[in-house]
Structure formats: C-alpha cells, structure tokens
Design a protein around this motif. Structure first.
Motif, PDB file in Angstrom:
ATOM      1  N   ARG A  79      -1.391  11.514  25.872  1.00  0.00           N
ATOM      2  CA  ARG A  79      -0.435  12.084  26.796  1.00  0.00           C
ATOM      3  C   ARG A  79       0.217  10.957  27.587  1.00  0.00           C
ATOM      4  O   ARG A  79      -0.402   9.923  27.828  1.00  0.00           O
ATOM      5  N   THR A  80       1.450  11.144  28.006  1.00  0.00           N
ATOM      6  CA  THR A  80       2.132  10.160  28.842  1.00  0.00           C
ATOM      7  C   THR A  80       1.951  10.571  30.295  1.00  0.00           C
ATOM      8  O   THR A  80       2.535  11.578  30.733  1.00  0.00           O
ATOM      9  N   PRO A  81       1.128   9.842  31.051  1.00  0.00           N
ATOM     10  CA  PRO A  81       0.869  10.256  32.436  1.00  0.00           C
ATOM     11  C   PRO A  81       2.050   9.965  33.349  1.00  0.00           C
ATOM     12  O   PRO A  81       2.874   9.089  33.082  1.00  0.00           O
ATOM     13  N   ARG A  82       2.135  10.713  34.404  1.00  0.00           N
ATOM     14  CA  ARG A  82       3.111  10.439  35.450  1.00  0.00           C
ATOM     15  C   ARG A  82       2.658   9.203  36.231  1.00  0.00           C
ATOM     16  O   ARG A  82       1.466   9.023  36.462  1.00  0.00           O
ATOM     17  N   GLU A  83       3.587   8.358  36.631  1.00  0.00           N
ATOM     18  CA  GLU A  83       3.232   7.170  37.397  1.00  0.00           C
ATOM     19  C   GLU A  83       3.798   7.253  38.807  1.00  0.00           C
ATOM     20  O   GLU A  83       4.963   7.607  38.991  1.00  0.00           O
ATOM     21  N   VAL A  84       2.963   6.935  39.774  1.00  0.00           N
ATOM     22  CA  VAL A  84       3.353   6.946  41.181  1.00  0.00           C
ATOM     23  C   VAL A  84       3.071   5.560  41.760  1.00  0.00           C
ATOM     24  O   VAL A  84       2.007   4.991  41.537  1.00  0.00           O
ATOM     25  N   VAL A  85       4.047   5.016  42.479  1.00  0.00           N
ATOM     26  CA  VAL A  85       3.892   3.720  43.139  1.00  0.00           C
ATOM     27  C   VAL A  85       3.771   3.942  44.632  1.00  0.00           C
ATOM     28  O   VAL A  85       4.604   4.627  45.240  1.00  0.00           O
ATOM     29  N   LEU A  86       2.720   3.386  45.253  1.00  0.00           N
ATOM     30  CA  LEU A  86       2.494   3.525  46.686  1.00  0.00           C
ATOM     31  C   LEU A  86       2.683   2.169  47.367  1.00  0.00           C
ATOM     32  O   LEU A  86       1.948   1.218  47.080  1.00  0.00           O
ATOM     33  N   PRO A  87       3.668   2.054  48.262  1.00  0.00           N
ATOM     34  CA  PRO A  87       3.832   0.806  49.028  1.00  0.00           C
ATOM     35  C   PRO A  87       2.747   0.702  50.098  1.00  0.00           C
ATOM     36  O   PRO A  87       2.441   1.694  50.777  1.00  0.00           O
ATOM     37  N   VAL A  88       2.159  -0.471  50.238  1.00  0.00           N
ATOM     38  CA  VAL A  88       1.042  -0.661  51.169  1.00  0.00           C
ATOM     39  C   VAL A  88       1.271  -1.897  52.026  1.00  0.00           C
ATOM     40  O   VAL A  88       1.656  -2.954  51.514  1.00  0.00           O
ATOM     41  N   SER A  89       1.037  -1.761  53.313  1.00  0.00           N
ATOM     42  CA  SER A  89       0.955  -2.912  54.212  1.00  0.00           C
ATOM     43  C   SER A  89      -0.520  -3.326  54.270  1.00  0.00           C
ATOM     44  O   SER A  89      -1.357  -2.555  54.761  1.00  0.00           O
ATOM     45  N   TYR A  90      -0.831  -4.490  53.750  1.00  0.00           N
ATOM     46  CA  TYR A  90      -2.224  -4.924  53.653  1.00  0.00           C
ATOM     47  C   TYR A  90      -2.647  -5.606  54.952  1.00  0.00           C
ATOM     48  O   TYR A  90      -2.688  -6.827  55.068  1.00  0.00           O
ATOM     49  N   ASP A  91      -2.983  -4.775  55.936  1.00  0.00           N
ATOM     50  CA  ASP A  91      -3.394  -5.264  57.245  1.00  0.00           C
ATOM     51  C   ASP A  91      -4.566  -4.442  57.772  1.00  0.00           C
ATOM     52  O   ASP A  91      -4.733  -4.282  58.983  1.00  0.00           O
ATOM     53  N   GLY A  92      -5.377  -3.903  56.878  1.00  0.00           N
ATOM     54  CA  GLY A  92      -6.479  -3.028  57.265  1.00  0.00           C
ATOM     55  C   GLY A  92      -7.558  -3.744  58.047  1.00  0.00           C
ATOM     56  O   GLY A  92      -7.769  -4.950  57.887  1.00  0.00           O
ATOM     57  N   PRO A  93      -8.283  -3.008  58.878  1.00  0.00           N
ATOM     58  CA  PRO A  93      -9.314  -3.616  59.726  1.00  0.00           C
ATOM     59  C   PRO A  93     -10.508  -4.181  58.960  1.00  0.00           C
ATOM     60  O   PRO A  93     -11.273  -4.975  59.524  1.00  0.00           O
ATOM     61  N   ASP A  94     -10.685  -3.781  57.694  1.00  0.00           N
ATOM     62  CA  ASP A  94     -11.813  -4.286  56.909  1.00  0.00           C
ATOM     63  C   ASP A  94     -11.383  -5.269  55.825  1.00  0.00           C
ATOM     64  O   ASP A  94     -12.185  -5.616  54.953  1.00  0.00           O
ATOM     65  N   LEU A  95     -10.126  -5.713  55.873  1.00  0.00           N
ATOM     66  CA  LEU A  95      -9.649  -6.625  54.829  1.00  0.00           C
ATOM     67  C   LEU A  95     -10.465  -7.911  54.801  1.00  0.00           C
ATOM     68  O   LEU A  95     -10.837  -8.400  53.725  1.00  0.00           O
ATOM     69  N   ASP A  96     -10.784  -8.457  55.974  1.00  0.00           N
ATOM     70  CA  ASP A  96     -11.587  -9.685  56.018  1.00  0.00           C
ATOM     71  C   ASP A  96     -12.994  -9.432  55.489  1.00  0.00           C
ATOM     72  O   ASP A  96     -13.563 -10.280  54.788  1.00  0.00           O
ATOM     73  N   LEU A  97     -13.570  -8.282  55.818  1.00  0.00           N
ATOM     74  CA  LEU A  97     -14.914  -7.936  55.331  1.00  0.00           C
ATOM     75  C   LEU A  97     -14.918  -7.830  53.816  1.00  0.00           C
ATOM     76  O   LEU A  97     -15.831  -8.339  53.141  1.00  0.00           O
ATOM     77  N   VAL A  98     -13.917  -7.155  53.255  1.00  0.00           N
ATOM     78  CA  VAL A  98     -13.830  -7.018  51.802  1.00  0.00           C
ATOM     79  C   VAL A  98     -13.661  -8.380  51.145  1.00  0.00           C
ATOM     80  O   VAL A  98     -14.306  -8.689  50.129  1.00  0.00           O
TER      81      VAL A  98
END
Length: 206
Positions: A79-98
């Motif tokens: 099957r050909t799936p539908r594609e969705v693009v989500l714009p993200v600002s990468y400034d989350g509070p756990d980014l440094d932890l990850v």
C-alpha cells in the motif's frame, strides 16, 4: 495469532509484535475495501492487538475468521501510505538529557530525529496521540523517573522505541526534545486526528 471475542459484535486479535499488528491491520483494512468484512465499523490497533468492531447483525465476526485464516501476519499488503511532515523547533527541556544519554551533541540528536522515517503504529493515551515507530537506536531512552504534571500541547518527545507529539496539554513522562505548531487533533476536522495508523511521518526543523 489468537482471536478473542469481546461481546457479540467485537473481537480482539492478539499478536506478537508491532510489525504483526501493522500487517494485520493493513490486511483487514484491505479486505474491508474489497467487501470481505461486512459491517466493519472500526479497526483499533494497539501495541500487540487489533480490536475489530462490526455492526450488530452483520455476520462480520464470522467473516473476520475467514479473512484472518488467509492473512500472513509477517507480511503487510503493498500500500502507498500517506505522508505527513511535522515542523519542529528543537528546543525541548530534555534535549540535553537525551543528547548526554545517547553520547551525542544536541545537533546530532536533531539530525538523527529528522533523518528517520516514522510510521504510526497505533493511537492512544489521548485523542490524536500517535505512537510512531522508526526511532533511531541512540534515541530509544526510558521515560523520565518523575513524570511532569503538565506537558504543553505540541511537545515532541521520545520514550522507549517510540516518538510522538502531544496533541493537548496533559501529564506525561516522555523526554521532550522539541515542539510543533501542527494541529494534531481538531474535533471540527474530518477526520479529527491529523495522524492515523499506517501513516508515514517525517520531522523537519522549523
């Protein structure tokens, strides 16, 4: 694959993996499109199950057994799936932890998260909350030891093998790496949820 009745008009298909869930859900959806599942009302995939509900008196559960007997749970239909693009600002509070847990720099976490192609395995927890699989191995990290009482709507996080975006403000224990302004759930929209099982999702830097 096990089939368990849930009352007179529903049945639960029990499976061994997310891949089998995806294959069976797609196979049942295809069978319904071809008229092989009369009275089908809803397919609800979860981590290891697919709930099938049918219209009362439709004989749909009998047909379900016949369709399942022909399905290969290790192989999804083409099957050909539908594609969705989500714009993200990468400034989350756990980014440094990850980043620290993965042994990476912040920009390397962002590069890994945006380079991957994800698919919606199932939805749950809250309306419009989609569990996405395809997360790169270094980003597969445990939930927070102490969950937050409030996670802002649009927060993008990782937990175990999943990544997801919170459609509304709620408690949550995922490690938050960014946020999106996409409207993930709108009861006035048809369908209300932006993401559905089987959809392909990509994240890009906003």
């Amino acid at each position: 694959m096990e089939l368990r009745h849930c009352g007179p008009d529903a049945a639960l298909v029990e499976l061994s993996s997310l891949d089998e869930v995806a294959a069976v859900r797609a196979g049942l959806a295809e069978a319904a499109e071809h008229g092989e599942l009369p009275g089908l009302l809803e397919l609800v995939p979860a981590a290891r199950t697919v709930l099938v509900t049918v219209r009362p008196g439709s004989n749909g559960l009998h047909a379900l057994r016949e369709v399942l007997s022909r399905l290969d749970p290790t192989r999804a239909p083409e099957r050909t799936p539908r594609e969705v693009v989500l714009p993200v600002s990468y400034d989350g509070p756990d980014l440094d932890l990850v980043a620290e847990t993965a042994g990476l720099a912040r920009d390397e976490v962002v590069a890994l998260h945006t380079a991957a192609s994800y698919s919606v395995a199932f939805c749950g927890f809250a309306p419009g909350f989609a569990y996405l699989v395809g997360l790169p191995e270094p980003l597969r990290q445990p939930r927070l030891a102490n969950p937050r009482t409030t996670v802002p709507a649009g927060s993008v996080g990782v937990a175990g093998e999943f990544t997801a975006a919170y459609p509304r403000s709620s408690p949550g224990g995922w490690r938050l790496i960014g946020r999106t302004d996409a409207t993930l759930f709108d009861p006035r929209r048809d369908p209300p949820a932006l993401l559905s099982p089987g959809d392909r999702v990509r994240f890009e830097v906003a």
